[in-house]
Design a protein around this motif. Structure first.
Motif, short mmCIF file in Angstrom:
data_model
loop_
_atom_site.label_atom_id
_atom_site.label_comp_id
_atom_site.label_asym_id
_atom_site.label_seq_id
_atom_site.Cartn_x
_atom_site.Cartn_y
_atom_site.Cartn_z
N TYR A 36 0.90 -1.21 0.19
CA TYR A 36 -0.14 0.16 0.01
C TYR A 36 0.82 1.22 0.05
O TYR A 36 0.53 2.14 -0.77
CB TYR A 36 -0.89 -0.09 1.27
N HIS A 37 1.91 1.29 0.80
CA HIS A 37 2.73 2.43 0.90
C HIS A 37 3.68 2.56 -0.42
O HIS A 37 3.96 3.83 -0.62
CB HIS A 37 3.26 2.49 2.41
N LYS A 60 1.97 4.27 -2.61
CA LYS A 60 1.65 5.63 -2.38
C LYS A 60 2.84 6.47 -2.96
O LYS A 60 2.93 7.65 -3.14
CB LYS A 60 1.32 5.82 -1.00
N GLN A 113 1.41 10.62 3.12
CA GLN A 113 2.31 9.39 2.59
C GLN A 113 2.02 8.05 3.89
O GLN A 113 2.28 7.10 3.61
CB GLN A 113 3.68 9.72 2.37
#
Length: 297
Positions: free
Chosen positions: A110-111, A114, A168
Motif C-alpha cells: 500500500y505504501h 503511494k 504518505q
C-alpha cells in the motif's frame, strides 16, 4: 530536528534495489533525457533518490524528517520477510504466510504504491493542484484557497506540499485491509536468462499468456521484488506460483519502462533495449480528480 537527519530520500527502497544489483554491487540504469541506449551504472544509494522528498518544512524553514524515519522503520520490518520469501521461492517451494506477515505485506505494498505516485506528483504544477481543489472541494474552501494563494503563493505552496507529504503515512483504511485479506498472492517466476527491471513506478500491468502469445491473454498487475521474482494479487485466496515465459517477462518490463522516468536492472543490454520504449506515464491529474471525487462522494 538533528542536522544529521537523512535528506536523500529513496522512493524505491534501497533494500529492494539491492536485490537487483550486479556482481559489482551496482545497477545499470537509463533515465529519460539521456540518449537512447546510453546506459550507465550506479549504486543503490544514488538511484531512485531525491533530496528532501518526504521532508516537511514549517514557516520558519525548520525541517521535519519524521516521515522518512517512518518509512525506514517499515522497511526494517519488511526486508527480512521479503528475503525469507525469496529464499523459499528459489528453493522451489511455495511460502506459507501467517496473518501477521500477510498484513505486513499488505501495508508495505500500500505504501510502496503511494510513494511512487507521490514522486510522479512532483511533475504537477501548482496550477494543476488548484484545479484539483476547485473540482473536488466545496466552493467556500476553493475560495479560501484562492485567497491564500493570492496573498502568499510561496507559503500556500509549502502547505500544499506538506499536506502531500504527510498523507504518505496515512494508514491503510480498515475496509481496504479487509479487502486485501480476501485476496490471494501470486508469485511470478521469471525463466532462466531473463530478469525483471525496476522503475520509479514500482508496479505495472501487462498481458500474460502461458503460451507467450496474446490468445487467451489476461491482464495482471505485478510488482518486481527481485530479478527473478515479481508478486501480484488474485481473487483466489492463498499463495500461488506461476512460471512465466520469456515473452511474459518482456511485456512486464515494457510496462514498467513505459510509465517510468528512470529504469534500472542487472543487464546493460536489456536496459538499453528498453530505453527505446515510448514514455506514457500515468495521468496523475486525472487520478487525483477521480480519487478526490470518490472521497467527496
Amino acid at each position: 530536528m538533528s542536522n544529521n537527519a537523512p535528506h536523500r530520500h529513496h522512493y524505491v527502497p534501497r533494500m529492494v534495489q539491492r536485490n537487483f544489483t550486479n556482481e559489482s554491487g551496482g545497477l545499470h540504469f537509463w533515465r529519460r533525457g539521456m540518449n537512447i541506449g546510453e546506459v550507465r551504472t550506479a549504486k543503490p544509494s544514488n538511484l531512485f533518490v531525491e533530496d528532501h522528498l518526504y521532508t516537511i518544512v514549517d514557516k520558519k524553514g525548520a525541517r521535519d524528517h519524521s516521515i522518512e524515519h517512518w518509512f525506514g522503520r517499515l522497511e526494517t520490518l519488511a526486508a527480512p520477510f521479503i528475503q525469507q520469501f525469496l529464499n523459499i521461492v528459489r528453493h522451489g517451494m511455495t511460502p506459507i504466510v501467517d496473518l501477521t506477515h500477510w498484513d505486513l505485506w499488505h501495508i508495505y505494498v500500500y505504501h510502496a504504491q503511494k510513494r511512487a505516485v507521490a514522486w510522479h506528483k512532483r511533475f504537477i504544477t501548482p496550477e494543476d493542484l488548484l484545479l484539483v481543489v476547485k473540482e473536488i472541494a466545496p466552493e467556500e474552501q476553493w475560495r479560501e484557497q484562492v485567497r491564500a494563494w493570492e496573498a502568499d503563493p510561496e507559503d500556500t505552496l509549502r502547505e500544499m506540499n506538506n499536506a502531500r507529504i504527510a498523507s504518505q503515512v496515512d494508514p491503510m483504511p480498515d475496509e481496504m485491509l479487509t479487502e486485501f485479506r480476501n485476496l490471494g498472492l501470486v508469485i511470478y517466476v521469471a525463466p532462466p536468462q531473463t530478469s525483471f527491471i525496476l522503475g520509479d513506478d514500482m508496479s505495472g500491468d501487462a498481458l500474460l499468456s502461458s503460451s507467450g502469445g496474446t490468445t487467451g491473454a489476461r491482464r495482471v498487475r505485478f510488482m518486481p521484488i527481485a530479478p527473478d521474482v515479481a508478486v501480484g494479487y488474485c481473487d483466489i485466496r492463498g499463495v500461488h506460483k506461476e512460471h512465466l515465459t520469456r515473452m511474459d517477462v518482456r511485456r512486464m518490463n515494457e510496462s514498467i519502462a513505459r510509465q517510468s522516468y528512470l529504469i534500472a536492472g542487472r543487464s546493460k543490454a536489456q536496459i538499453a533495449s528498453l530505453s527505446r520504449i515510448t514514455y506514457d506515464p500515468p495521468d496523475i491529474l486525472k487520478g487525483l480528480l477521480k480519487s478526490g471525487q470518490g472521497a467527496a462522494g
